[in-house]
Design a protein around this motif. Sequence first.
Motif, PDB file in Angstrom:
ATOM      1  N   SER A   1      64.257  91.046   9.597  1.00 56.49           N
ATOM      2  CA  SER A   1      65.489  90.807   8.824  1.00 56.49           C
ATOM      3  C   SER A   1      65.442  89.490   8.060  1.00 56.49           C
ATOM      4  O   SER A   1      66.435  89.098   7.460  1.00 56.49           O
ATOM      5  CB  SER A   1      66.698  90.814   9.760  1.00 56.49           C
ATOM      6  OG  SER A   1      66.621  89.739  10.684  1.00 56.49           O
TER       7      SER A   1
ATOM      8  N   GLN B   1      71.354  90.599  13.172  1.00 52.44           N
ATOM      9  CA  GLN B   1      70.140  90.041  12.582  1.00 52.44           C
ATOM     10  C   GLN B   1      70.376  89.744  11.109  1.00 52.44           C
ATOM     11  O   GLN B   1      70.954  90.565  10.383  1.00 52.44           O
ATOM     12  CB  GLN B   1      68.959  91.009  12.748  1.00 52.44           C
ATOM     13  CG  GLN B   1      68.565  91.252  14.200  1.00 52.44           C
ATOM     14  CD  GLN B   1      67.457  92.270  14.336  1.00 52.44           C
ATOM     15  OE1 GLN B   1      67.160  93.012  13.410  1.00 52.44           O
ATOM     16  NE2 GLN B   1      66.837  92.327  15.512  1.00 52.44           N
TER      17      GLN B   1
ATOM     18  N   THR C   1      70.783 102.053  18.148  1.00 51.23           N
ATOM     19  CA  THR C   1      70.570 102.072  16.692  1.00 51.23           C
ATOM     20  C   THR C   1      70.747 100.676  16.107  1.00 51.23           C
ATOM     21  O   THR C   1      71.305  99.786  16.739  1.00 51.23           O
ATOM     22  CB  THR C   1      71.548 103.044  16.008  1.00 51.23           C
ATOM     23  OG1 THR C   1      71.224 103.170  14.631  1.00 51.23           O
ATOM     24  CG2 THR C   1      72.983 102.536  16.127  1.00 51.23           C
ATOM     25  N   THR C   2      70.274 100.508  14.891  1.00 51.77           N
ATOM     26  CA  THR C   2      70.517  99.317  14.091  1.00 51.77           C
ATOM     27  C   THR C   2      71.091  99.757  12.758  1.00 51.77           C
ATOM     28  O   THR C   2      70.471 100.561  12.049  1.00 51.77           O
ATOM     29  CB  THR C   2      69.218  98.522  13.858  1.00 51.77           C
ATOM     30  OG1 THR C   2      68.670  98.132  15.122  1.00 51.77           O
ATOM     31  CG2 THR C   2      69.493  97.270  13.030  1.00 51.77           C
TER      32      THR C   2
ATOM     33  N   LEU D   1      72.608  95.446  15.869  1.00 48.55           N
ATOM     34  CA  LEU D   1      71.868  96.241  16.848  1.00 48.55           C
ATOM     35  C   LEU D   1      72.790  96.511  18.035  1.00 48.55           C
ATOM     36  O   LEU D   1      73.288  95.567  18.670  1.00 48.55           O
ATOM     37  CB  LEU D   1      70.613  95.482  17.297  1.00 48.55           C
ATOM     38  CG  LEU D   1      69.795  96.100  18.435  1.00 48.55           C
ATOM     39  CD1 LEU D   1      69.261  97.463  18.042  1.00 48.55           C
ATOM     40  CD2 LEU D   1      68.649  95.173  18.830  1.00 48.55           C
TER      41      LEU D   1
ATOM     42  N   SER E   1      72.363  93.056   9.762  1.00 46.47           N
ATOM     43  CA  SER E   1      72.379  94.314  10.515  1.00 46.47           C
ATOM     44  C   SER E   1      72.881  94.065  11.929  1.00 46.47           C
ATOM     45  O   SER E   1      72.798  92.943  12.454  1.00 46.47           O
ATOM     46  CB  SER E   1      70.978  94.943  10.548  1.00 46.47           C
ATOM     47  OG  SER E   1      70.036  94.039  11.090  1.00 46.47           O
TER      48      SER E   1
END
Length: 501
Positions: A282, A369, A487-488, A341, A339
């Motif tokens: 990222s 991130q 998931t991210t 997570l 993002s």
Amino acid sequence: MEAEVEAEGSLDLSHLTEEEQSSILRVLLRDMELRRHDEGRIRTLQQTKTDPALLRTLSGAWFSEASSRRHRSRMSGSDLVHATIRRKAPKSSDVPMADLFNWRGGEEPSKSPSLEGKRRLKESMEDSAESQASFESAASRKSPTTKEAYMQYKRESVSLCSILTDGEPSSLKSNNFHSSSMLGSGMMSLFSSGVFGVVEVKGRMQFSLAFDVHKEELRVKVHRCEDISSVGDNRSDPYVKSYLLPDMSSRSKRKTAVKRKTQNPVFEQTLKYKVRANELKSRTLNLSVWHAEPLGRNVFLGELEVALGFWDWTSTQPLWQDLQPRFYLQPECISSRGSLLFSIKFIPEGFEGGLPLTGELHIWLQEAQGLLSKKGGAVDSFVRSYILPDAGCQSGQKTQVVKRTVSPTYNHTMVYDGFQTSDLEEACAELTVWQREGFKLHMIGGIRLSCGTGQSYGEAVSWMDSTEEEVSVWSSMIKNPNHWIETTLPIRTNLTQRSSD
């Protein structure tokens, strides 16, 4: 002029309120802007008009002469305020407002700082300008605080810069904002300050990257540059500056040594960053080349950006990359600000030997991130969650605040009960990331997990606006009860505002 200032004395501004001080600084900024525009208009006239009489009329010189004769013994209000501030010239880049305005007659003017002090002051002003730059343009900003107005005044004021640097300020202005033709995300363009567009960007840079997994250390080796542009009289004193985006704070800045009088500098210098391996995907490395201008604004010579998530870490050989110019990037072009997570799970009623008594929704927020804040630096952040349509206190939960990082670890689980499986078709889990700045809170962005139908219990609602990725995660959770779905997802900026906020 200095003798006239001494004769006129200075104003006592100590009685002014914070708002009045801020207003004065904004007026000074506007006055300097108008003067610069008028000076540019006159220079154009001098280049295009050959008739002295016509030039005198069009340029307004006749008015200046008449005004000077009429008011020869008086200073303008603007010059008088400038003189007051000049007599109390700040010795640091973060002078308290009381020290700026509370001067009274009889004090001695501040002594000129040493050369070392000037150098440190210049670097501090650069850092301040970089960290204070905002997405909003100056025209769209609401009334700034006194300190914000002063910081802008200090960066732009020709008179004050003359006092601080004990010499003539550079004539190169930093009003142009650019972004790169990039390998990475081009976020640098949103926060940059400096002198751009003065010279043609050309040449290339040789660099190599390595990551030490055990030390969690990114090593950026800057080898050399070739055929970079010269500044002024065919001279160039280049150095390389790096940031690990989206962190644009001074903690993220690294610099090489300055190489004198060369367009082909050899650096062979390693710049190091402490960063976790899972953060690299990222982060974007920005490497820019600058000409070092003593006691003036440094000149941009080109840059490159590397999206570390796509870098081949098995390759350790030096790489040549062409330097790129920086072009303006509209803030609305940034659709994601990092993002999130997380893992999510639904446990139906009575799934495990009669427990739980009602259906439960579990959201395990692990980390964010690459958070991209409005000012581009490390942030103090937390995450809020709501289960819509309930946007009240019963639904709202939040993580702890994680300070000074663009990749915070929250490790916090939200649990909501009272669900039936059928409720999931009508509900939406909203997760928003917030930045805390003093007593103020700013939403960085968020995600919404739902079926994305635009309706809840038969009524149209604005918050059922989940993206395809968000719908997929929510659907997988419904189809796989009692299983964590990890998931991210991107933290998006286009969440449709809901009326219940």
